[in-house]
Design a protein around this motif. Structure first.
Motif, mmCIF file in Angstrom:
data_model
loop_
_atom_site.group_PDB
_atom_site.id
_atom_site.type_symbol
_atom_site.label_atom_id
_atom_site.label_comp_id
_atom_site.label_asym_id
_atom_site.label_seq_id
_atom_site.Cartn_x
_atom_site.Cartn_y
_atom_site.Cartn_z
ATOM 1 N N LYS A 72 7.697 -0.959 6.431
ATOM 2 C CA LYS A 72 9.131 -0.984 6.091
ATOM 3 C C LYS A 72 9.603 -2.428 5.846
ATOM 4 N N ALA A 99 0.846 -1.198 0.000
ATOM 5 C CA ALA A 99 0.000 0.000 0.000
ATOM 6 C C ALA A 99 0.876 1.241 0.000
ATOM 7 N N THR A 146 7.711 -4.950 5.193
ATOM 8 C CA THR A 146 6.975 -5.485 4.046
ATOM 9 C C THR A 146 7.648 -5.048 2.746
HETATM 10 N N1 LIG Z 1 2.396 -0.247 3.141
HETATM 11 C C1 LIG Z 1 1.847 -1.427 3.458
HETATM 12 N N2 LIG Z 1 1.303 -2.203 2.509
HETATM 13 C C2 LIG Z 1 0.759 -3.375 2.821
HETATM 14 N N3 LIG Z 1 0.677 -3.866 4.045
HETATM 15 C C3 LIG Z 1 1.191 -3.143 5.040
HETATM 16 C C4 LIG Z 1 1.798 -1.886 4.789
HETATM 17 N N4 LIG Z 1 2.229 -1.376 5.950
HETATM 18 C C5 LIG Z 1 1.916 -2.270 6.887
HETATM 19 N N5 LIG Z 1 1.289 -3.329 6.346
HETATM 20 C C6 LIG Z 1 0.780 -4.489 7.101
HETATM 21 O O1 LIG Z 1 1.094 -4.283 8.460
HETATM 22 C C7 LIG Z 1 1.959 -5.271 8.978
HETATM 23 C C8 LIG Z 1 3.127 -4.600 9.694
HETATM 24 O O2 LIG Z 1 3.906 -3.903 8.773
HETATM 25 P P1 LIG Z 1 5.513 -3.898 8.787
HETATM 26 O O3 LIG Z 1 6.014 -4.944 9.690
HETATM 27 O O4 LIG Z 1 5.980 -3.917 7.390
HETATM 28 O O5 LIG Z 1 5.755 -2.481 9.439
HETATM 29 P P2 LIG Z 1 7.137 -1.795 9.815
HETATM 30 O O6 LIG Z 1 7.113 -0.432 9.204
HETATM 31 O O7 LIG Z 1 8.242 -2.677 9.459
HETATM 32 O O8 LIG Z 1 6.989 -1.635 11.380
HETATM 33 P P3 LIG Z 1 8.166 -1.559 12.483
HETATM 34 O O9 LIG Z 1 8.770 -0.199 12.407
HETATM 35 O O10 LIG Z 1 7.443 -1.779 13.761
HETATM 36 O O11 LIG Z 1 9.131 -2.642 12.161
HETATM 37 C C9 LIG Z 1 2.412 -6.097 7.811
HETATM 38 O O12 LIG Z 1 2.355 -7.452 8.114
HETATM 39 C C10 LIG Z 1 1.443 -5.774 6.696
HETATM 40 O O13 LIG Z 1 0.439 -6.747 6.657
#
Ligand SMILES: Nc1ncnc2c1ncn2[C@@H]1O[C@H](COP(=O)(O)OP(=O)(O)OP(=O)(O)O)[C@@H](O)[C@H]1O
Ligand SMILES: [Mg+2]
Length: 539
Positions: A259, A215, A261
């Motif tokens: 991030k 997304a 993802t």
């Molecule tokens: N941009 C996105 N597109 C699709 N799914 C998303 C998106 N952002 C978050 N998600 C959903 O939310 C969940 C958590 O996202 P993610 O682990 O990628 O976040 P992060 O930014 O890495 O968080 P953190 O900083 O806590 O590590 C994922 O499993 C996914 O299903």
């Protein structure tokens, strides 16, 4: 004659012949003088080469002092996996990319034959475990696997030229088609030794995220994918400009904005392995170097939450420590105390430092392997040291932001298969006013039971956005109130200070007036005395 001999007699004769030969060898070694022995061995070597006209080439699994896995070995392994199935009797099995078929390869100590332009070639796979005379807890750390290639010396040019090239090309192509992507994590250094130990452990990487399911605004997505594709095709370009073929990305944004993802989507797009480097378990810079040297090309090296895992103040601490040492610590005569301090200093200095990491990113280490992407993630961009994030080091900064309407539409399509809905307009307006993460949006869009319809999911999302908005407003109000209280307190303190100052001024003025009056009175007294003296003199 053999036919007429019983089996017992036959073995008796063989063993006596072997015994006799052993005796001759011992006599030769112990009683023939060295120069004569050398001369014999020289002729024997020539004779052996005449009788045995074969050439052997060995390809070890690891090369160099750093024990880097040899690409050549891997290509040969892939090449032979095709030949082994028909030729060898002992095979090793692994599952293939689609997880339905098997990948068979040659087991240790097996031999397969091959033919190339009329030349016959023997491949032999071997594992050497050197005999260890000392008692060690690491019995097989020195074990070596290798492939040995044997061919007739008249084919030397053909084999060392065209054939090896053919093996490399076919091996590479087979590896690409059979490749299953892997997700590696680094092992603790105390587990780097011992039987079949490695610096990295891996599992098969099967994250389903792609750029289609991510997304994000389409233009931003487009920009990133074209950057990645350009990088993948940039071999000649990087060679031309004299830069190591690598690219650094910094993903920043609040938790739950995608991030991790995005990293999975990049790995899937590029078809690269992922090395998830946990810096907190790496003891020092030298360990970091060893780990990174052991990564393969076509890989992504990920360091998540770089602000938490790296001691960014390392350099400053070291400087401070040096200053402290320079000042001298004469009072500290206590030996125990000193030893403890030294131990602590050692611990402090054996951390991975920012400069160590930067040296790797910029330095020659990164040029040892080609086609690598280095990705750092952080929740707080402003916490990072500017040296780490300057352009050239981290080539591209990608901000992962709160869910926009465009991003919501991707999620609605993924989770509910909805392209449009009458509630979309309302959601669009709400998303403009409220910060909500894609993770929270996704969580609400996912049907929790078979009774839930797209409509109920969208309504629960609207509720969640409203709650998030209220929460944000509450937080903002609380912050404003706190700010107000702070301002009020500061004002009161200022007034108090001014009052106090005014009081002090007044006191001072009073004192001055008093002392002036005193002086005047004194002066008057003096004058009166003088007048009286004059009067008495005149009398
Ligand atoms: N941009 C996105 N597109 C699709 N799914 C998303 C998106 N952002 C978050 N998600 C959903 O939310 C969940 C958590 O996202 P993610 O682990 O990628 O976040 P992060 O930014 O890495 O968080 P953190 O900083 O806590 O590590 C994922 O499993 C996914 O299903
Ligand atoms: Mg994450």
């Amino acid at each position: 004659m053999l036919m007429s001999m019983s089996l017992g007699d036959f073995f008796l004769q063989i063993s006596s012949a072997v015994g006799g030969l052993a005796m001759v060898i011992v006599l030769f070694r112990d009683h023939v003088p060295r120069p004569l022995r050398d001369l014999f061995q020289n002729y024997y070597g020539k004779l052996a080469r005449l009788v045995y006209p074969y050439v052997q080439i060995t390809f070890p699994e690891y090369t160099g002092d750093w024990r880097k896995k040899s690409d050549l070995y891997s290509h040969i392994q892939s090449y032979l996996s095709g030949k082994a199935t028909t030729n060898a009797k002992k095979l090793k099995a692994d599952s293939l990319r689609d997880a339905k078929s098997l990948l068979l390869s040659m087991d240790d100590n097996e031999e397969v034959t091959d033919e190339f332009q009329g030349a016959k070639i023997w491949w032999y796979s071997k594992m050497n475990v050197p005999r260890n005379t000392s008692l060690s807890i690491y019995p097989a750390s020195e074990e070596r696997r290798f492939y040995r290639l044997t061919f007739h010396k008249r084919h030397r040019d053909l084999i060392t030229g065209a054939y090896i090239q053919h093996v490399m090309d076919v091996g590479k192509a087979t590896a690409v088609s059979n490749r299953r992507r892997k997700l590696y994590t680094n092992n603790l250094s105390q587990d780097w030794h011992g039987y079949k130990s490695t610096k990295w452990s891996h599992v098969i990487f099967e994250h389903p995220a792609t750029f289609d399911t991510l997304a994000m605004e389409p233009e931003k997505k487009q920009e990133i994918t074209s950057d990645l594709k350009k990088f993948a095709q940039g071999k000649e370009y990087y060679a031309k400009i004299g830069k190591a073929w690598k690219r650094g990305y910094l993903l920043h944004g609040p938790p739950g904005t995608g991030k991790s993802t995005m990293i999975a989507a990049i790995a899937n797009l590029m078809n690269y392995d992922v090395y998830d480097l946990e810096l907190t378990t790496v003891k020092d810079n030298s360990e970091l170097r060893k780990l990174l040297i052991d990564t393969s090309s076509k890989s992504i090296i990920v360091i998540e939450d770089i602000d938490c895992s790296l001691d960014l103040t390392g350099q400053r601490k070291e400087a401070k420590k040096k200053k402290k040492d320079d000042d001298g610590d004469e009072n500290e005569s206590d030996l125990v105390k000193r030893a403890k301090k030294e131990e602590e200093d050692k611990k402090e200095s054996s951390k991975v430092t920012l400069s160590g990491l930067l040296n790797f990113i910029d330095g020659i280490w990164s040029a040892c392997g080609q086609e690598r992407i280095i990705i750092f993630t952080t929740n707080f961009l402003d916490k990072l040291d500017p040296a780490l994030i300057r352009r050239g080091r981290m080539d591209k900064h990608i901000e992962m932001s709160y869910c926009s309407f465009q991003a919501f539409k991707v999620l609605a399509k993924n989770y509910l298969e909805l392209e449009s809905h009458h509630l979309f307009d309302e959601i669009e307006v709400m998303l403009k006013e409220t910060n909500i993460t894609p993770a929270d949006v996704a969580e609400n869009l996912m049907p929790k039971s078979s009774k839930e319809t797209p409509e109920t999911c969208l309504r629960s999302l609207i509720k969640a956005i409203k709650e998030a908005k209220e929460e944000a407003e509450k937080k903002k109000k609380a912050e404003e109130e706190e700010e107000e209280t702070k301002k009020k307190k500061a004002k009161e303190e200022e007034e108090e200070r001014a009052k106090k100052k005014a009081g002090e001024e007044e006191e001072k003025t009073k004192d001055t007036a008093k002392s002036i009056t005193k002086d005047v009175v004194k002066e008057n007294g003096k004058m009166e005395e003088a007048v009286q003296e004059e009067v008495s003199q005149a009398k």
